[in-house]
Design an enzyme around this catalytic site. Structure first.
Site, PDB file in Angstrom:
ATOM      1  N   LYS A   1      40.260  52.276  44.964  1.00  0.00           N
ATOM      2  CA  LYS A   1      41.831  52.711  45.032  1.00  0.00           C
ATOM      3  C   LYS A   1      42.116  53.438  45.999  1.00  0.00           C
ATOM      4  O   LYS A   1      43.313  53.240  46.557  1.00  0.00           O
ATOM      5  CB  LYS A   1      42.299  52.798  43.652  1.00  0.00           C
TER       6      LYS A   1
ATOM      7  N   TYR B   1      35.514  52.608  40.636  1.00  0.00           N
ATOM      8  CA  TYR B   1      36.743  51.852  40.802  1.00  0.00           C
ATOM      9  C   TYR B   1      37.966  52.769  41.392  1.00  0.00           C
ATOM     10  O   TYR B   1      38.708  52.483  42.387  1.00  0.00           O
ATOM     11  CB  TYR B   1      37.086  51.482  39.504  1.00  0.00           C
TER      12      TYR B   1
HETATM   13  N1  LIG Z   1      46.521  47.465  34.733  1.00  0.00           N
HETATM   14  C1  LIG Z   1      46.199  48.432  35.149  1.00  0.00           C
HETATM   15  O1  LIG Z   1      46.259  49.438  34.165  1.00  0.00           O
HETATM   16  C2  LIG Z   1      46.595  48.929  36.535  1.00  0.00           C
HETATM   17  C3  LIG Z   1      46.693  49.996  36.870  1.00  0.00           C
HETATM   18  C4  LIG Z   1      46.767  50.354  38.470  1.00  0.00           C
HETATM   19  C5  LIG Z   1      46.479  49.451  39.217  1.00  0.00           C
HETATM   20  N2  LIG Z   1      46.156  48.051  38.674  1.00  0.00           N
HETATM   21  C6  LIG Z   1      45.661  47.262  39.825  1.00  0.00           C
HETATM   22  O2  LIG Z   1      46.473  46.038  39.794  1.00  0.00           O
HETATM   23  C7  LIG Z   1      45.940  44.829  40.372  1.00  0.00           C
HETATM   24  C8  LIG Z   1      46.281  43.851  39.437  1.00  0.00           C
HETATM   25  O3  LIG Z   1      45.642  44.075  38.049  1.00  0.00           O
HETATM   26  P1  LIG Z   1      46.191  43.543  36.780  1.00  0.00           P
HETATM   27  O4  LIG Z   1      46.453  44.808  35.972  1.00  0.00           O
HETATM   28  O5  LIG Z   1      47.058  42.589  36.939  1.00  0.00           O
HETATM   29  O6  LIG Z   1      44.877  42.847  36.049  1.00  0.00           O
HETATM   30  P2  LIG Z   1      44.472  41.292  35.402  1.00  0.00           P
HETATM   31  O7  LIG Z   1      45.533  40.965  34.546  1.00  0.00           O
HETATM   32  O8  LIG Z   1      43.089  41.450  35.077  1.00  0.00           O
HETATM   33  O9  LIG Z   1      44.682  40.435  36.742  1.00  0.00           O
HETATM   34  C9  LIG Z   1      43.811  40.539  37.798  1.00  0.00           C
HETATM   35  C10 LIG Z   1      43.939  39.363  38.822  1.00  0.00           C
HETATM   36  O10 LIG Z   1      42.961  39.667  39.830  1.00  0.00           O
HETATM   37  C11 LIG Z   1      42.138  38.111  39.891  1.00  0.00           C
HETATM   38  N3  LIG Z   1      40.873  38.431  40.182  1.00  0.00           N
HETATM   39  C12 LIG Z   1      39.920  39.110  39.703  1.00  0.00           C
HETATM   40  N4  LIG Z   1      38.737  39.147  40.387  1.00  0.00           N
HETATM   41  C13 LIG Z   1      38.634  38.234  41.171  1.00  0.00           C
HETATM   42  C14 LIG Z   1      38.341  37.423  42.183  1.00  0.00           C
HETATM   43  N5  LIG Z   1      36.460  37.847  41.961  1.00  0.00           N
HETATM   44  N6  LIG Z   1      38.601  36.459  42.702  1.00  0.00           N
HETATM   45  C15 LIG Z   1      39.998  36.008  42.932  1.00  0.00           C
HETATM   46  N7  LIG Z   1      40.736  36.801  42.079  1.00  0.00           N
HETATM   47  C16 LIG Z   1      40.230  37.765  41.326  1.00  0.00           C
HETATM   48  C17 LIG Z   1      42.538  37.674  38.629  1.00  0.00           C
HETATM   49  O11 LIG Z   1      42.318  36.042  38.728  1.00  0.00           O
HETATM   50  P3  LIG Z   1      41.133  35.291  38.265  1.00  0.00           P
HETATM   51  O12 LIG Z   1      40.344  36.043  36.944  1.00  0.00           O
HETATM   52  O13 LIG Z   1      41.851  34.069  37.648  1.00  0.00           O
HETATM   53  O14 LIG Z   1      40.435  35.066  39.230  1.00  0.00           O
HETATM   54  C18 LIG Z   1      43.779  37.954  38.138  1.00  0.00           C
HETATM   55  O15 LIG Z   1      44.875  37.159  38.683  1.00  0.00           O
HETATM   56  C19 LIG Z   1      44.329  45.106  40.491  1.00  0.00           C
HETATM   57  O16 LIG Z   1      44.145  45.567  41.859  1.00  0.00           O
HETATM   58  C20 LIG Z   1      44.273  46.356  39.542  1.00  0.00           C
HETATM   59  O17 LIG Z   1      43.338  47.296  40.278  1.00  0.00           O
HETATM   60  C21 LIG Z   1      46.091  47.741  37.713  1.00  0.00           C
END
Ligand SMILES: NC(=O)c1ccc[n+]([C@@H]2O[C@H](COP(=O)([O-])OP(=O)(O)OC[C@H]3O[C@@H](n4cnc5c(N)ncnc54)[C@H](OP(=O)(O)O)[C@@H]3O)[C@@H](O)[C@H]2O)c1
Length: 214
Positions: free
Chosen positions: A158, A154
């Site tokens: 990133k 992961y």
């Molecule tokens: N939360 C954290 O701690 C954190 C920290 C740093 C960076 N990030 C990054 O921020 C971004 C958003 O994450 P989040 O925290 O908002 O997580 P989240 O609430 O789980 O949202 C993830 C989003 O990605 C979509 N997604 C996942 N797999 C997919 C697929 N195969 N095809 C199309 N869409 C897909 C999901 O939509 P569906 O399930 O409806 O497809 C959902 O809308 C990610 O890139 C993550 O790596 C998160």
């Protein structure tokens, strides 16, 4: 925002967490939205909630970005729109001992976090450079700045996003295209459940969306 990056924005990962918050903020700014994710019912409800209150148009693209060629079909579904902003927030994580990981799941993560993001960034940077106007927001992470045992792959996905964004920030600036990486720490969303990660102090998805303004 609408003048500089509008009238249309494409937001992947719009159904949950950070992408969803970014989409809401763009709606408040009056941008029309292409919302992309797999969760059709969630996106349909969002479209209902956003269209009338904000006076914007919303198009839904229900897409699994892990699937080969999904980016081509997504791009084709935006061909008729004047898009000025790409927010690539779709992504997920895995965690645990690398030796115990499931290769198929890791490949799926590579497809969503890196390959689809590359495809979208490539397509929209061509369009934005041609129109001499645009913005690209790529979701990186605090774990992208060094190797991360027990979330090795992961963190590597990133690092890919972070490095790509830093270089494109320089390359695309003379073309009138702004690029940023948003690299938050642990954020309250659907992320940690899917990644199987236990996190301590968390940001809200709204705080991350606020700080990602370009
Ligand atoms: N939360 C954290 O701690 C954190 C920290 C740093 C960076 N990030 C990054 O921020 C971004 C958003 O994450 P989040 O925290 O908002 O997580 P989240 O609430 O789980 O949202 C993830 C989003 O990605 C979509 N997604 C996942 N797999 C997919 C697929 N195969 N095809 C199309 N869409 C897909 C999901 O939509 P569906 O399930 O409806 O497809 C959902 O809308 C990610 O890139 C993550 O790596 C998160």
């Amino acid at each position: 925002m609408r003048t500089r990056y509008g009238p249309w924005a494409v937001v992947t990962g719009a159904s949950s967490g950070i992408g969803r918050e970014m989409a809401l903020k763009l709606a408040e700014e009056g941008l029309n939205l292409v919302l992309v994710a797999r969760s059709q019912a969630v996106l349909e409800q969002m479209a209902k909630d956003l269209r009338d209150p904000y006076g914007i148009e919303v198009r839904l693209v229900i897409k699994d970005l892990a699937v080969e060629m999904s980016v081509n079909s997504l791009v084709a579904q935006t061909d008729d729109l004047d898009v000025g902003l790409l927010v690539a927030a779709a992504g997920f994580g895995t965690s645990g001992v690398f030796l115990n990981s499931q290769l198929e799941q890791e490949m799926e993560m590579l497809n969503v976090n890196c390959r689809s993001l590359l495809g979208l960034t490539w397509h929209f940077s061509q369009r934005f450079a041609q129109q001499q106007r645009g913005g690209i927001v790529l979701m990186s992470s605090i774990v992208g700045f060094q190797g991360m045992p027990f979330a090795a792959h992961y963190a590597a996905t990133k690092a890919y996003v972070q490095t790509l964004a830093e270089a494109l920030y320089v390359e695309l600036a003379p073309k009138g295209v702004d690029v940023i990486a948003s690299a938050p720490g642990p954020t309250n969303s659907g992320f940690s459940d899917r990644a199987g990660m236990k996190v301590g102090k968390v940001l809200s998805a709204g705080e991350v969306a606020d700080s990602a303004s370009i």
